[in-house]
Every structure is written in structure tokens, then in C-alpha cells.
Design a protein around this motif. Sequence first.
Motif, short mmCIF file in Angstrom:
data_model
loop_
_atom_site.label_atom_id
_atom_site.label_comp_id
_atom_site.label_asym_id
_atom_site.label_seq_id
_atom_site.Cartn_x
_atom_site.Cartn_y
_atom_site.Cartn_z
N LYS A 146 56.96 118.62 68.63
CA LYS A 146 58.28 119.25 68.50
C LYS A 146 59.31 118.31 69.08
O LYS A 146 59.04 117.57 70.01
N SER A 147 60.52 118.38 68.53
CA SER A 147 61.66 117.66 69.09
C SER A 147 62.81 118.66 69.17
O SER A 147 62.62 119.84 68.93
N ALA A 148 63.98 118.19 69.47
CA ALA A 148 65.13 119.09 69.63
C ALA A 148 65.42 119.89 68.37
O ALA A 148 65.77 121.06 68.44
N HIS A 149 65.27 119.28 67.20
CA HIS A 149 65.60 119.96 65.95
C HIS A 149 64.43 120.13 64.98
O HIS A 149 64.55 120.86 64.01
N GLU A 154 71.32 110.83 65.71
CA GLU A 154 70.46 111.72 66.50
C GLU A 154 69.22 112.13 65.71
O GLU A 154 68.10 112.10 66.23
N GLU A 209 65.23 111.23 66.56
CA GLU A 209 64.19 112.26 66.71
C GLU A 209 63.04 112.04 65.74
O GLU A 209 61.87 112.10 66.12
N ARG A 220 65.85 124.19 64.26
CA ARG A 220 67.06 124.65 64.96
C ARG A 220 68.29 124.25 64.17
O ARG A 220 68.27 123.25 63.45
#
Length: 135
Positions: A39-42, A116, A120, A99
Motif C-alpha cells: 500500500k502507498s498513500a493513494h 507524487e 508512489e 484514496r
Amino acid sequence: MDSCQNSSTGEGRHDFARARRIIKTDEFSSVFSLRPTQKSAHFVLYTRQNQLPNARLGIVVAKRFAPRAVTRNTIKRVTRELFRVTSLPAIDCVVRLSRPVNSKDGPATTAKLKAELRQELTRLFANANKPRPAK
């Protein structure tokens, strides 16, 4: 100019031929049935070994997380670009946006957003390349 002529799969190719895509619903389902690999931020990355000579990619970008088509298409384009230049073992990868990346109010895509997302996704694909211990 016929793009189908260059669709043969070979080692070290940087194309995105049909053989390198996950297209069918049951192919997506078989990868989704496994736990997320990373998983990453998005994003969430799901991977599964395959019996093919190359890696395959599927991309899921929901409208609720990227309301504008321009944003969804940008995410898919960046993901495909990074997949093409990353040499992966024979695995099926499904990248899912998990997200929201922006709203309907602001600009659809910005250089900052693209950078960004690219960062990712690069990290996810680099980690997918590392061998995992068998369970």
C-alpha cells in the motif's frame, strides 16, 4: 501505421501489448482474491504469480476517488508508463486507487500531482520486483 504489428511479446520489450494486460473480470478477481501486496498513500498493489513469459497489468481507478476523467486517464497513463519501463518477473499486478487524489473544484492534473503519483507507483513496482518468500 498498424500498431498490432509491434504487439509481439519479448524479453525487455517496453510496449503494452494485449498480452501484457489483465482484461477479463475473472482475471482481475483472481488477483483481488489475494491480500494486497503493498500500500502507498493513494494506491494498493495486488500481485499474483502467473505462468506466462511476462508480467501483466490491470488498473482500477474509481470515479469516487478521481471524479474527473482527465485525472483518471492521467493516473492510468502514468501507471502504464512506469509498468512498461520496469522489468518485473512473471506476475499479474493490479494497481487500485484507494484514496481521493483531488476534488472537482481544483485543477484536474498538476505537475505536482503527477510527480507524487509517479513516485508512489515507482516505489510500488520496485518493491514488487523483489522476490517474496513462498508461504
